[in-house]
Design a protein around this motif. Structure first.
Motif, mmCIF file in Angstrom:
data_model
loop_
_atom_site.group_PDB
_atom_site.id
_atom_site.type_symbol
_atom_site.label_atom_id
_atom_site.label_comp_id
_atom_site.label_asym_id
_atom_site.label_seq_id
_atom_site.Cartn_x
_atom_site.Cartn_y
_atom_site.Cartn_z
ATOM 1 N N MET A 1 0.913 -1.030 -0.006
ATOM 2 C CA MET A 1 0.242 0.208 -0.510
ATOM 3 C C MET A 1 0.621 1.617 -0.143
ATOM 4 O O MET A 1 1.696 0.970 0.621
ATOM 5 C CB MET A 1 -1.233 -0.383 1.394
ATOM 6 N N VAL A 2 0.140 2.495 -0.968
ATOM 7 C CA VAL A 2 1.422 3.359 -0.715
ATOM 8 C C VAL A 2 -0.079 4.753 -0.364
ATOM 9 O O VAL A 2 -0.596 4.257 -1.378
ATOM 10 C CB VAL A 2 1.675 4.082 -1.991
ATOM 11 N N ALA A 3 0.320 5.838 0.478
ATOM 12 C CA ALA A 3 -0.405 6.655 0.225
ATOM 13 C C ALA A 3 -0.177 7.743 0.305
ATOM 14 O O ALA A 3 0.755 8.524 -0.605
ATOM 15 C CB ALA A 3 -0.928 6.797 2.316
ATOM 16 N N ASP A 4 -1.278 9.157 -0.122
ATOM 17 C CA ASP A 4 -0.651 10.289 -1.244
ATOM 18 C C ASP A 4 0.069 11.223 0.207
ATOM 19 O O ASP A 4 0.499 11.746 -0.169
ATOM 20 C CB ASP A 4 -1.384 11.234 -0.979
ATOM 21 N N ASP A 5 0.188 10.406 1.441
ATOM 22 C CA ASP A 5 0.876 11.284 2.629
ATOM 23 C C ASP A 5 2.293 10.442 2.424
ATOM 24 O O ASP A 5 2.960 11.401 3.385
ATOM 25 C CB ASP A 5 -0.382 11.030 3.752
ATOM 26 N N GLY A 6 2.709 9.449 1.422
ATOM 27 C CA GLY A 6 4.139 9.311 1.555
ATOM 28 C C GLY A 6 4.306 7.973 2.313
ATOM 29 O O GLY A 6 5.179 7.143 2.667
ATOM 30 N N ARG A 7 3.819 7.252 2.953
ATOM 31 C CA ARG A 7 3.890 6.513 3.936
ATOM 32 C C ARG A 7 3.656 5.134 2.846
ATOM 33 O O ARG A 7 3.224 5.399 2.025
ATOM 34 C CB ARG A 7 2.251 6.324 4.682
ATOM 35 N N GLU A 8 4.233 4.052 3.165
ATOM 36 C CA GLU A 8 4.129 2.802 2.805
ATOM 37 C C GLU A 8 4.157 1.820 3.579
ATOM 38 O O GLU A 8 4.802 1.925 4.858
ATOM 39 C CB GLU A 8 5.109 2.648 1.941
ATOM 40 N N LEU A 9 3.287 0.540 3.240
ATOM 41 C CA LEU A 9 2.871 -0.636 3.883
ATOM 42 C C LEU A 9 3.718 -2.195 3.005
ATOM 43 O O LEU A 9 3.053 -1.973 1.822
ATOM 44 C CB LEU A 9 1.407 -0.673 4.775
ATOM 45 N N TYR A 10 4.380 -2.973 3.335
ATOM 46 C CA TYR A 10 4.650 -4.287 3.288
ATOM 47 C C TYR A 10 4.534 -5.489 3.431
ATOM 48 O O TYR A 10 4.987 -4.885 4.684
ATOM 49 C CB TYR A 10 5.529 -4.058 1.894
ATOM 50 N N ALA A 11 3.778 -6.348 3.475
ATOM 51 C CA ALA A 11 3.394 -7.265 4.594
ATOM 52 C C ALA A 11 3.343 -8.440 3.295
ATOM 53 O O ALA A 11 2.829 -8.429 2.849
ATOM 54 C CB ALA A 11 2.642 -7.235 5.453
ATOM 55 N N VAL A 12 4.095 -9.571 3.851
ATOM 56 C CA VAL A 12 4.136 -11.290 3.505
ATOM 57 C C VAL A 12 3.186 -11.724 4.101
ATOM 58 O O VAL A 12 3.205 -11.727 5.289
ATOM 59 C CB VAL A 12 5.227 -11.479 3.158
ATOM 60 N N ASN A 13 1.937 -12.819 4.097
ATOM 61 C CA ASN A 13 1.347 -13.635 5.174
ATOM 62 C C ASN A 13 1.852 -14.743 5.211
ATOM 63 O O ASN A 13 2.357 -15.408 4.525
ATOM 64 C CB ASN A 13 -0.315 -13.778 4.194
ATOM 65 N N ALA A 14 2.269 -14.972 6.354
ATOM 66 C CA ALA A 14 3.370 -16.229 6.940
ATOM 67 C C ALA A 14 2.352 -17.359 7.090
ATOM 68 O O ALA A 14 2.702 -18.297 6.981
ATOM 69 C CB ALA A 14 3.760 -15.687 8.560
ATOM 70 N N GLU A 15 0.761 -16.949 6.610
ATOM 71 C CA GLU A 15 -0.036 -18.050 6.525
ATOM 72 C C GLU A 15 -1.075 -19.042 5.467
ATOM 73 O O GLU A 15 -0.619 -19.918 5.229
ATOM 74 C CB GLU A 15 -1.068 -18.325 7.805
ATOM 75 N N PHE A 16 0.032 -18.391 3.863
ATOM 76 C CA PHE A 16 -0.506 -19.257 3.288
ATOM 77 C C PHE A 16 0.202 -20.245 2.910
ATOM 78 O O PHE A 16 1.411 -20.376 3.520
ATOM 79 C CB PHE A 16 -0.746 -18.006 1.983
ATOM 80 N N ASP A 17 -0.447 -21.319 1.782
ATOM 81 C CA ASP A 17 -0.306 -22.302 1.651
ATOM 82 C C ASP A 17 1.029 -22.356 0.894
ATOM 83 O O ASP A 17 0.961 -21.864 -0.396
ATOM 84 C CB ASP A 17 -1.033 -23.445 0.852
ATOM 85 N N GLN A 18 2.508 -22.687 1.031
ATOM 86 C CA GLN A 18 3.355 -22.504 0.171
ATOM 87 C C GLN A 18 3.423 -24.120 -0.476
ATOM 88 O O GLN A 18 4.173 -23.157 -1.684
ATOM 89 C CB GLN A 18 4.724 -22.166 1.475
ATOM 90 N N ALA A 19 2.596 -24.643 -0.519
ATOM 91 C CA ALA A 19 3.416 -25.552 -1.242
ATOM 92 C C ALA A 19 2.440 -25.310 -2.012
ATOM 93 O O ALA A 19 2.382 -25.878 -4.222
ATOM 94 C CB ALA A 19 2.848 -27.336 -1.016
ATOM 95 N N ALA A 20 0.930 -24.473 -2.051
ATOM 96 C CA ALA A 20 0.450 -24.621 -3.238
ATOM 97 C C ALA A 20 0.724 -23.254 -4.378
ATOM 98 O O ALA A 20 0.533 -23.677 -5.341
ATOM 99 C CB ALA A 20 -1.353 -23.854 -2.546
ATOM 100 N N VAL A 21 0.929 -22.567 -3.690
ATOM 101 C CA VAL A 21 1.969 -21.680 -4.737
ATOM 102 C C VAL A 21 2.947 -21.839 -5.256
ATOM 103 O O VAL A 21 3.473 -21.693 -6.620
ATOM 104 C CB VAL A 21 2.326 -20.531 -3.705
ATOM 105 N N ARG A 22 3.705 -22.857 -3.963
ATOM 106 C CA ARG A 22 5.005 -23.461 -5.590
ATOM 107 C C ARG A 22 4.596 -24.582 -6.779
ATOM 108 O O ARG A 22 5.327 -24.444 -7.543
ATOM 109 C CB ARG A 22 5.641 -24.105 -4.837
ATOM 110 N N GLY A 23 3.756 -25.026 -5.987
ATOM 111 C CA GLY A 23 2.947 -26.060 -7.301
ATOM 112 C C GLY A 23 2.202 -25.135 -8.745
ATOM 113 O O GLY A 23 1.985 -25.507 -9.308
ATOM 114 N N HIS A 24 1.586 -23.594 -8.124
ATOM 115 C CA HIS A 24 1.157 -22.870 -9.375
ATOM 116 C C HIS A 24 2.067 -22.359 -10.231
ATOM 117 O O HIS A 24 2.767 -21.764 -9.784
ATOM 118 C CB HIS A 24 0.152 -21.819 -8.286
ATOM 119 N N PRO A 25 2.329 -23.191 -11.425
ATOM 120 C CA PRO A 25 3.378 -22.526 -12.218
ATOM 121 C C PRO A 25 3.107 -21.107 -12.950
ATOM 122 O O PRO A 25 4.388 -20.215 -12.109
ATOM 123 C CB PRO A 25 2.623 -22.715 -13.624
ATOM 124 N N TRP A 26 1.715 -20.112 -12.333
ATOM 125 C CA TRP A 26 2.245 -18.776 -12.587
ATOM 126 C C TRP A 26 2.565 -17.949 -11.718
ATOM 127 O O TRP A 26 3.496 -17.023 -11.558
ATOM 128 C CB TRP A 26 0.697 -17.762 -13.395
#
Ligand code: MG
Length: 181
Positions: free
Chosen positions: A24-49
């Protein structure tokens, strides 16, 4: 009015939309970046795209040469956080933009649903978090511009924060076009 441009990477199968990462980026200059620790890693690795386009941008622990096993999310990276913690951080980020906040995303329908589901069902949306996301594509269409007219992203496409920053560039470009039209 303060705009927040955002982007989510997610795993979806036609039934569920699971958060991978959010920028996320706000007009006031702030930014946020986060990665979900809980997503299904095997499913993402197994998803070609996702394996080819999203996984390479995530904080990942590589196995040393000669060691068997798959690469995995670096849970010690400060961006990698439990989903509930991300929900609180995102709500704080949006509320800090004030009552006139607008959310913007590109082809943002799935992004909005995945964002809103951070807090559970629709009725659980925190007070002050907008109930809809403006869509860059809708504004482009309203101005009568073809998709190809939009500024192209220079780097790191499908890194959620890089995509959010690019969305801000495109939204501001559209606002200029709208003013001069
Ligand atoms: Mg993206």
């Amino acid at each position: 009015m303060t705009a927040i441009d955002y982007d989510l990477e997610f795993l979806e199968d036609g039934r569920t939309i699971e958060l991978i990462s959010i920028g996320m980026v706000a007009d006031d200059g702030r930014e946020l970046y986060a990665v979900n620790a809980e997503f299904d890693q095997a499913a993402v690795r197994g998803h070609p795209w996702l394996r080819g386009n999203v996984w390479p941008h995530l904080p990942v622990v590589q196995n040393p040469p000669g060691v068997r096993g798959v690469d995995r999310l670096d849970l010690d990276d400060p961006a990698v956080r439990p989903r509930a913690q991300i929900a609180r951080a995102v709500a704080d980020f949006i509320l800090a933009a004030g009552p006139e906040v607008e959310l913007w995303a590109n082809y943002g329908a799935y992004d909005h649903v995945c964002l809103a589901q951070l807090w559970g069902p629709m009725v659980a949306l925190p007070e002050g978090v907008p109930m809809f996301t403006h869509d860059i594509q809708q504004e482009r269409s309203r101005l009568g511009l073809p998709v190809g007219a939009l500024p192209a992203q220079q780097e790191s496409e499908h890194h959620a924060l890089a995509d959010a920053r690019h969305n801000q560039i495109v939204r501001r470009w559209l606002a200029e076009r709208g003013r001069s039209a």
